[in-house]
Design a protein around this motif. Structure first.
Motif, PDB file in Angstrom:
ATOM      1  N   ASN A 136      10.253  36.631   5.665  1.00  0.00           N
ATOM      2  CA  ASN A 136       9.461  37.732   5.157  1.00  0.00           C
ATOM      3  C   ASN A 136       8.521  37.250   4.056  1.00  0.00           C
ATOM      4  O   ASN A 136       7.392  37.678   3.960  1.00  0.00           O
ATOM      5  CB  ASN A 136      10.381  38.841   4.641  1.00  0.00           C
ATOM      6  CG  ASN A 136       9.639  40.128   4.386  1.00  0.00           C
ATOM      7  OD1 ASN A 136       8.529  40.309   4.844  1.00  0.00           O
ATOM      8  ND2 ASN A 136      10.264  41.012   3.645  1.00  0.00           N
ATOM      9  N   GLU A 161       7.255  34.231   3.766  1.00  0.00           N
ATOM     10  CA  GLU A 161       6.219  33.368   4.328  1.00  0.00           C
ATOM     11  C   GLU A 161       5.075  34.151   4.941  1.00  0.00           C
ATOM     12  O   GLU A 161       3.965  33.674   5.015  1.00  0.00           O
ATOM     13  CB  GLU A 161       6.827  32.441   5.377  1.00  0.00           C
ATOM     14  CG  GLU A 161       7.734  31.384   4.802  1.00  0.00           C
ATOM     15  CD  GLU A 161       8.412  30.554   5.865  1.00  0.00           C
ATOM     16  OE1 GLU A 161       8.163  30.788   7.053  1.00  0.00           O
ATOM     17  OE2 GLU A 161       9.197  29.681   5.487  1.00  0.00           O
ATOM     18  N   ASN A 162       5.321  35.380   5.393  1.00  0.00           N
ATOM     19  CA  ASN A 162       4.286  36.184   6.023  1.00  0.00           C
ATOM     20  C   ASN A 162       3.407  36.907   5.016  1.00  0.00           C
ATOM     21  O   ASN A 162       2.492  37.605   5.406  1.00  0.00           O
ATOM     22  CB  ASN A 162       4.912  37.210   6.972  1.00  0.00           C
ATOM     23  CG  ASN A 162       5.570  36.546   8.154  1.00  0.00           C
ATOM     24  OD1 ASN A 162       5.183  35.463   8.548  1.00  0.00           O
ATOM     25  ND2 ASN A 162       6.568  37.200   8.700  1.00  0.00           N
ATOM     26  N   LYS A 163       3.678  36.765   3.736  1.00  0.00           N
ATOM     27  CA  LYS A 163       2.919  37.448   2.700  1.00  0.00           C
ATOM     28  C   LYS A 163       2.039  36.448   1.958  1.00  0.00           C
ATOM     29  O   LYS A 163       2.355  35.273   1.869  1.00  0.00           O
ATOM     30  CB  LYS A 163       3.862  38.137   1.719  1.00  0.00           C
ATOM     31  CG  LYS A 163       4.662  39.262   2.345  1.00  0.00           C
ATOM     32  CD  LYS A 163       5.502  39.953   1.313  1.00  0.00           C
ATOM     33  CE  LYS A 163       6.228  41.143   1.922  1.00  0.00           C
ATOM     34  NZ  LYS A 163       6.928  41.916   0.893  1.00  0.00           N
ATOM     35  N   TYR A 176      -5.669  37.639  -1.058  1.00  0.00           N
ATOM     36  CA  TYR A 176      -5.931  38.685  -0.072  1.00  0.00           C
ATOM     37  C   TYR A 176      -7.269  39.365  -0.358  1.00  0.00           C
ATOM     38  O   TYR A 176      -8.082  39.568   0.546  1.00  0.00           O
ATOM     39  CB  TYR A 176      -4.786  39.702  -0.107  1.00  0.00           C
ATOM     40  CG  TYR A 176      -4.914  40.828   0.873  1.00  0.00           C
ATOM     41  CD1 TYR A 176      -4.416  40.721   2.161  1.00  0.00           C
ATOM     42  CD2 TYR A 176      -5.514  42.035   0.508  1.00  0.00           C
ATOM     43  CE1 TYR A 176      -4.521  41.759   3.065  1.00  0.00           C
ATOM     44  CE2 TYR A 176      -5.615  43.077   1.400  1.00  0.00           C
ATOM     45  CZ  TYR A 176      -5.119  42.937   2.679  1.00  0.00           C
ATOM     46  OH  TYR A 176      -5.229  43.968   3.571  1.00  0.00           O
ATOM     47  N   ARG A 192       2.763  39.755  -3.954  1.00  0.00           N
ATOM     48  CA  ARG A 192       2.459  39.315  -2.592  1.00  0.00           C
ATOM     49  C   ARG A 192       2.371  40.512  -1.666  1.00  0.00           C
ATOM     50  O   ARG A 192       3.144  41.456  -1.793  1.00  0.00           O
ATOM     51  CB  ARG A 192       3.504  38.322  -2.119  1.00  0.00           C
ATOM     52  CG  ARG A 192       3.538  37.070  -2.999  1.00  0.00           C
ATOM     53  CD  ARG A 192       4.592  36.099  -2.586  1.00  0.00           C
ATOM     54  NE  ARG A 192       4.196  35.254  -1.479  1.00  0.00           N
ATOM     55  CZ  ARG A 192       3.424  34.174  -1.574  1.00  0.00           C
ATOM     56  NH1 ARG A 192       2.952  33.827  -2.733  1.00  0.00           N
ATOM     57  NH2 ARG A 192       3.148  33.452  -0.507  1.00  0.00           N
ATOM     58  N   ALA A 205       1.681  41.967   2.513  1.00  0.00           N
ATOM     59  CA  ALA A 205       1.771  41.669   3.939  1.00  0.00           C
ATOM     60  C   ALA A 205       0.633  42.399   4.647  1.00  0.00           C
ATOM     61  O   ALA A 205      -0.060  43.239   4.058  1.00  0.00           O
ATOM     62  CB  ALA A 205       3.116  42.119   4.487  1.00  0.00           C
ATOM     63  N   ASP A 206       0.442  42.093   5.913  1.00  0.00           N
ATOM     64  CA  ASP A 206      -0.600  42.761   6.698  1.00  0.00           C
ATOM     65  C   ASP A 206      -0.358  44.261   6.815  1.00  0.00           C
ATOM     66  O   ASP A 206      -1.299  45.039   6.944  1.00  0.00           O
ATOM     67  CB  ASP A 206      -0.684  42.154   8.105  1.00  0.00           C
ATOM     68  CG  ASP A 206      -1.228  40.738   8.088  1.00  0.00           C
ATOM     69  OD1 ASP A 206      -1.963  40.400   7.129  1.00  0.00           O
ATOM     70  OD2 ASP A 206      -0.943  39.977   9.020  1.00  0.00           O
ATOM     71  N   SER A 207       0.890  44.668   6.753  1.00  0.00           N
ATOM     72  CA  SER A 207       1.224  46.079   6.906  1.00  0.00           C
ATOM     73  C   SER A 207       1.007  46.890   5.626  1.00  0.00           C
ATOM     74  O   SER A 207       1.018  48.116   5.663  1.00  0.00           O
ATOM     75  CB  SER A 207       2.678  46.224   7.362  1.00  0.00           C
ATOM     76  OG  SER A 207       3.537  45.649   6.401  1.00  0.00           O
ATOM     77  N   ASP A 208       0.787  46.230   4.478  1.00  0.00           N
ATOM     78  CA  ASP A 208       0.569  46.933   3.218  1.00  0.00           C
ATOM     79  C   ASP A 208      -0.833  47.531   3.167  1.00  0.00           C
ATOM     80  O   ASP A 208      -1.781  46.981   3.734  1.00  0.00           O
ATOM     81  CB  ASP A 208       0.751  45.982   2.027  1.00  0.00           C
ATOM     82  CG  ASP A 208       2.185  45.541   1.849  1.00  0.00           C
ATOM     83  OD1 ASP A 208       3.087  46.285   2.267  1.00  0.00           O
ATOM     84  OD2 ASP A 208       2.388  44.436   1.302  1.00  0.00           O
TER      85      ASP A 208
END
Length: 89
Positions: free
Chosen positions: A6, A8-10, A16, A50, A52-55
């Protein structure tokens, strides 16, 4: 192990914002510290935060999203000259 995947994906919030084209990473740090960036309806003031794409990331009530970049490789055809000034006409 699940927590590591989790993490690593952020990516860091300032990175960003820079990848989204909002500003440079240094300017993004200033925006974050001044409390102008909202992530999932919470004001974030830590530069190391950090996302994620979903944030959902907002700046001045506008949703900020990273661009999906596509790279295209072009090769110059054989026997073609590419120059701004041709000495040989």
């Amino acid at each position: 192990m699940l927590i590591m995947n989790n993490f690593e994906n952020k990516i860091q919030l300032n990175k960003y914002l820079a990848q989204a084209g909002l500003c440079s990473r240094r300017k993004a740090e200033e925006l974050i510290k001044s409390g102008q960036i909202i992530v999932n309806d919470n004001i974030v003031k830590e530069c190391y935060f950090r996302v994620a794409d979903s944030d959902i990331v907002k700046y001045k009530n506008n949703i900020i999203g990273c661009e999906n970049k596509k790279y295209i490789l072009l090769n110059k055809p054989r026997n073609y000259i590419t120059t701004l000034s041709d000495e040989k006409n």
